[in-house]
Design an enzyme around this catalytic site. Structure first.
Site, short mmCIF file in Angstrom:
data_model
loop_
_atom_site.label_atom_id
_atom_site.label_comp_id
_atom_site.label_asym_id
_atom_site.label_seq_id
_atom_site.Cartn_x
_atom_site.Cartn_y
_atom_site.Cartn_z
N LYS A 1 -12.02 2.02 -14.21
CA LYS A 1 -12.66 0.75 -13.83
C LYS A 1 -13.16 -0.03 -15.04
CE LYS A 1 -11.79 0.98 -9.49
NZ LYS A 1 -10.91 -0.01 -8.85
N TYR B 1 -12.61 7.78 -12.84
CA TYR B 1 -12.96 6.55 -12.12
C TYR B 1 -13.64 5.56 -13.07
CZ TYR B 1 -14.61 3.46 -8.45
OH TYR B 1 -14.85 2.36 -7.67
N SER C 1 -15.27 -2.25 -10.30
CA SER C 1 -16.32 -1.70 -9.46
C SER C 1 -17.61 -1.56 -10.25
CB SER C 1 -15.91 -0.31 -8.96
OG SER C 1 -17.00 0.35 -8.33
N ASN D 1 -5.74 -4.88 -6.51
CA ASN D 1 -6.87 -4.19 -5.89
C ASN D 1 -6.58 -2.70 -5.73
OD1 ASN D 1 -9.42 -4.15 -4.56
ND2 ASN D 1 -8.39 -4.14 -2.59
N ASP E 1 0.85 -1.19 0.00
CA ASP E 1 0.00 0.00 0.00
C ASP E 1 0.89 1.23 0.00
OD1 ASP E 1 -1.89 2.17 0.97
OD2 ASP E 1 -3.24 0.45 1.00
N THR F 1 -15.94 0.82 3.61
CA THR F 1 -14.55 1.21 3.81
C THR F 1 -14.52 2.70 4.13
OG1 THR F 1 -14.24 1.84 1.49
CG2 THR F 1 -13.80 -0.48 2.08
N VAL G 1 -18.67 -1.00 -0.49
CA VAL G 1 -18.20 -1.80 0.64
C VAL G 1 -17.87 -0.82 1.75
CG1 VAL G 1 -16.41 -3.40 1.40
CG2 VAL G 1 -17.28 -3.54 -0.95
N ASP H 1 3.87 2.77 -3.92
CA ASP H 1 2.83 3.37 -4.74
C ASP H 1 2.70 2.53 -6.01
OD1 ASP H 1 1.30 5.00 -6.47
OD2 ASP H 1 2.13 6.83 -5.59
N VAL H 2 1.50 2.01 -6.28
CA VAL H 2 1.32 1.16 -7.47
C VAL H 2 1.59 1.90 -8.77
CG1 VAL H 2 -0.28 -0.47 -6.38
CG2 VAL H 2 -1.18 1.57 -7.54
#
Length: 187
Positions: A141, A137, A122, A70, A5, A172, A170, A43-44
Protein backbone atom coordinates in the site's frame (compact mmCIF):
# COMPACT_ATOMS: atom_id res chain seq x y z
CA UNK A 1 -17.53 0.04 -17.78
CA UNK A 2 -15.09 -2.85 -17.65
CA UNK A 3 -15.22 -4.74 -14.34
CA UNK A 4 -12.45 -7.24 -13.63
CA UNK A 5 -12.06 -9.62 -10.69
CA UNK A 6 -10.26 -12.90 -10.07
CA UNK A 7 -13.46 -14.40 -8.60
CA UNK A 8 -11.45 -17.09 -6.86
CA UNK A 9 -9.67 -17.59 -3.56
CA UNK A 10 -6.04 -16.68 -2.98
CA UNK A 11 -4.60 -19.46 -0.83
CA UNK A 12 -3.03 -17.28 1.85
CA UNK A 13 -6.03 -14.97 2.37
CA UNK A 14 -8.15 -15.57 5.49
CA UNK A 15 -11.38 -14.03 4.19
CA UNK A 16 -13.59 -15.02 1.26
CA UNK A 17 -13.00 -13.14 -1.98
CA UNK A 18 -15.52 -12.18 -4.64
CA UNK A 19 -17.24 -14.92 -6.62
CA UNK A 20 -18.49 -15.09 -10.21
CA UNK A 21 -21.96 -14.37 -8.78
CA UNK A 22 -20.61 -11.17 -7.18
CA UNK A 23 -19.17 -10.04 -10.51
CA UNK A 24 -22.48 -10.83 -12.23
CA UNK A 25 -24.32 -8.80 -9.56
CA UNK A 26 -22.02 -5.86 -10.24
CA UNK A 27 -22.88 -6.10 -13.92
CA UNK A 28 -26.59 -6.30 -13.12
CA UNK A 29 -26.41 -3.18 -10.95
CA UNK A 30 -24.52 -1.22 -13.61
CA UNK A 31 -27.02 -2.27 -16.28
CA UNK A 32 -29.92 -1.37 -13.97
CA UNK A 33 -28.59 2.22 -14.13
CA UNK A 34 -28.84 2.11 -17.92
CA UNK A 35 -25.10 1.72 -18.45
CA UNK A 36 -23.09 -0.80 -20.39
CA UNK A 37 -20.65 -3.15 -18.70
CA UNK A 38 -18.21 -5.81 -19.78
CA UNK A 39 -16.93 -8.23 -17.14
CA UNK A 40 -13.87 -10.46 -17.09
CA UNK A 41 -12.62 -13.00 -14.58
CA UNK A 42 -8.94 -12.09 -14.55
CA UNK A 43 -6.25 -12.18 -11.91
CA UNK A 44 -4.51 -8.79 -11.77
CA UNK A 45 -1.26 -10.67 -11.21
CA UNK A 46 -1.55 -11.95 -14.81
CA UNK A 47 -0.46 -8.95 -16.92
CA UNK A 48 -1.13 -10.64 -20.26
CA UNK A 49 -4.67 -11.70 -19.33
CA UNK A 50 -5.38 -8.25 -17.92
CA UNK A 51 -4.12 -6.55 -21.09
CA UNK A 52 -6.34 -8.86 -23.17
CA UNK A 53 -9.37 -8.07 -20.97
CA UNK A 54 -8.77 -4.32 -21.34
CA UNK A 55 -8.44 -4.69 -25.14
CA UNK A 56 -11.67 -6.68 -25.27
CA UNK A 57 -13.50 -4.17 -23.09
CA UNK A 58 -12.27 -1.21 -25.13
CA UNK A 59 -13.27 -2.94 -28.39
CA UNK A 60 -16.76 -3.70 -27.05
CA UNK A 61 -17.33 -0.36 -25.30
CA UNK A 62 -15.60 1.97 -27.74
CA UNK A 63 -12.92 3.59 -25.60
CA UNK A 64 -11.53 4.31 -22.17
CA UNK A 65 -11.55 7.47 -20.06
CA UNK A 66 -10.95 6.46 -16.43
CA UNK A 67 -8.88 3.68 -14.88
CA UNK A 68 -9.54 2.61 -11.29
CA UNK A 69 -6.80 0.29 -10.04
CA UNK A 70 -8.47 -1.11 -6.93
CA UNK A 71 -6.57 -4.38 -6.59
CA UNK A 72 -6.28 -5.56 -3.03
CA UNK A 73 -6.34 -8.39 -0.55
CA UNK A 74 -6.26 -8.01 3.19
CA UNK A 75 -5.94 -10.23 6.23
CA UNK A 76 -3.80 -13.28 5.65
CA UNK A 77 -4.48 -16.70 7.09
CA UNK A 78 -2.37 -16.98 10.27
CA UNK A 79 -1.48 -20.55 9.25
CA UNK A 80 -0.11 -19.40 5.88
CA UNK A 81 3.62 -19.44 5.21
CA UNK A 82 4.63 -15.84 6.02
CA UNK A 83 6.94 -15.70 3.02
CA UNK A 84 4.11 -16.64 0.66
CA UNK A 85 1.70 -14.28 2.44
CA UNK A 86 4.18 -11.43 1.94
CA UNK A 87 4.58 -12.24 -1.77
CA UNK A 88 0.82 -12.58 -2.32
CA UNK A 89 0.21 -9.19 -0.68
CA UNK A 90 2.80 -7.50 -2.90
CA UNK A 91 1.73 -9.34 -6.04
CA UNK A 92 -1.94 -8.40 -5.71
CA UNK A 93 -1.80 -5.05 -3.92
CA UNK A 94 1.17 -3.53 -5.74
CA UNK A 95 2.00 -5.51 -8.87
CA UNK A 96 -1.72 -5.84 -9.63
CA UNK A 97 -2.09 -2.05 -9.56
CA UNK A 98 0.97 -1.65 -11.79
CA UNK A 99 -0.37 -4.29 -14.20
CA UNK A 100 -3.76 -2.56 -14.34
CA UNK A 101 -2.28 0.81 -15.19
CA UNK A 102 0.08 -0.64 -17.78
CA UNK A 103 -2.76 -2.59 -19.39
CA UNK A 104 -4.95 0.52 -19.69
CA UNK A 105 -2.69 3.55 -20.17
CA UNK A 106 -1.58 2.64 -23.72
CA UNK A 107 -5.25 3.02 -24.71
CA UNK A 108 -5.47 6.45 -23.06
CA UNK A 109 -2.26 7.52 -24.79
CA UNK A 110 -3.44 6.25 -28.18
CA UNK A 111 -6.79 8.02 -27.84
CA UNK A 112 -4.92 11.26 -27.17
CA UNK A 113 -7.60 13.10 -25.19
CA UNK A 114 -6.35 12.69 -21.64
CA UNK A 115 -8.11 10.78 -18.91
CA UNK A 116 -7.81 9.86 -15.28
CA UNK A 117 -6.12 7.13 -13.30
CA UNK A 118 -7.18 6.48 -9.71
CA UNK A 119 -5.24 4.10 -7.48
CA UNK A 120 -6.59 2.68 -4.23
CA UNK A 121 -4.18 2.43 -1.32
CA UNK A 122 -5.25 2.31 2.36
CA UNK A 123 -4.79 4.15 5.64
CA UNK A 124 -4.24 0.72 7.16
CA UNK A 125 -1.04 0.56 5.13
CA UNK A 126 0.64 2.91 7.59
CA UNK A 127 2.13 0.37 10.00
CA UNK A 128 3.15 -3.28 10.09
CA UNK A 129 3.13 -5.98 12.71
CA UNK A 130 6.16 -8.10 11.81
CA UNK A 131 4.15 -10.79 10.00
CA UNK A 132 4.55 -11.65 6.33
CA UNK A 133 0.97 -10.71 5.48
CA UNK A 134 0.93 -7.53 7.56
CA UNK A 135 4.29 -6.32 6.36
CA UNK A 136 3.39 -7.19 2.77
CA UNK A 137 0.16 -5.21 3.07
CA UNK A 138 1.99 -2.14 4.39
CA UNK A 139 4.76 -2.36 1.80
CA UNK A 140 2.28 -2.85 -1.03
CA UNK A 141 0.00 0.00 0.00
CA UNK A 142 2.95 2.37 0.54
CA UNK A 143 4.18 1.30 -2.88
CA UNK A 144 0.85 2.28 -4.43
CA UNK A 145 1.42 5.85 -3.23
CA UNK A 146 4.86 5.75 -4.86
CA UNK A 147 3.33 4.47 -8.09
CA UNK A 148 0.84 7.35 -8.01
CA UNK A 149 3.72 9.82 -7.82
CA UNK A 150 5.69 8.27 -10.65
CA UNK A 151 2.59 7.73 -12.84
CA UNK A 152 1.56 11.37 -12.29
CA UNK A 153 4.95 12.55 -13.51
CA UNK A 154 4.84 10.18 -16.49
CA UNK A 155 1.27 10.91 -17.56
CA UNK A 156 0.75 14.62 -16.79
CA UNK A 157 2.26 15.75 -20.13
CA UNK A 158 -0.46 13.66 -21.83
CA UNK A 159 -3.34 15.30 -19.95
CA UNK A 160 -3.86 12.21 -17.80
CA UNK A 161 -4.25 12.99 -14.11
CA UNK A 162 -3.33 10.43 -11.50
CA UNK A 163 -4.67 10.35 -7.94
CA UNK A 164 -4.56 7.94 -5.04
CA UNK A 165 -7.31 7.39 -2.47
CA UNK A 166 -6.49 5.99 0.97
CA UNK A 167 -9.72 4.75 2.54
CA UNK A 168 -10.05 3.51 6.08
CA UNK A 169 -12.11 0.45 6.99
CA UNK A 170 -15.01 0.03 4.58
CA UNK A 171 -17.79 -2.44 5.37
CA UNK A 172 -16.71 -5.16 2.95
CA UNK A 173 -16.52 -8.92 3.54
CA UNK A 174 -12.77 -8.47 4.05
CA UNK A 175 -13.18 -5.92 6.84
CA UNK A 176 -16.23 -7.59 8.41
CA UNK A 177 -14.52 -10.99 8.57
CA UNK A 178 -14.41 -12.34 12.17
CA UNK A 179 -10.62 -12.75 11.89
CA UNK A 180 -10.28 -9.03 11.20
CA UNK A 181 -12.53 -8.21 14.14
CA UNK A 182 -10.35 -10.36 16.38
CA UNK A 183 -7.20 -8.70 15.04
CA UNK A 184 -8.52 -5.28 16.03
CA UNK A 185 -9.93 -6.37 19.40
CA UNK A 186 -13.55 -6.91 18.31
CA UNK A 187 -15.93 -9.69 19.40
Amino acid sequence: MLAVDVCAPVGTVAHPLATPDDLAETARLVEAEGRRVVTAQVDVRDADALTAAVADGVARLGGLDVVLANAGIGLMDPAADPRQAFRDQLDVNLVGVWNTVHAAVPVLLEQGHGGAVVLTSSVFGLGGDGTGGGDGYVAGKHGVVGLMRTFATWLAPHGIRVNCVNPSGVATPMVLDPAVEALFGGP
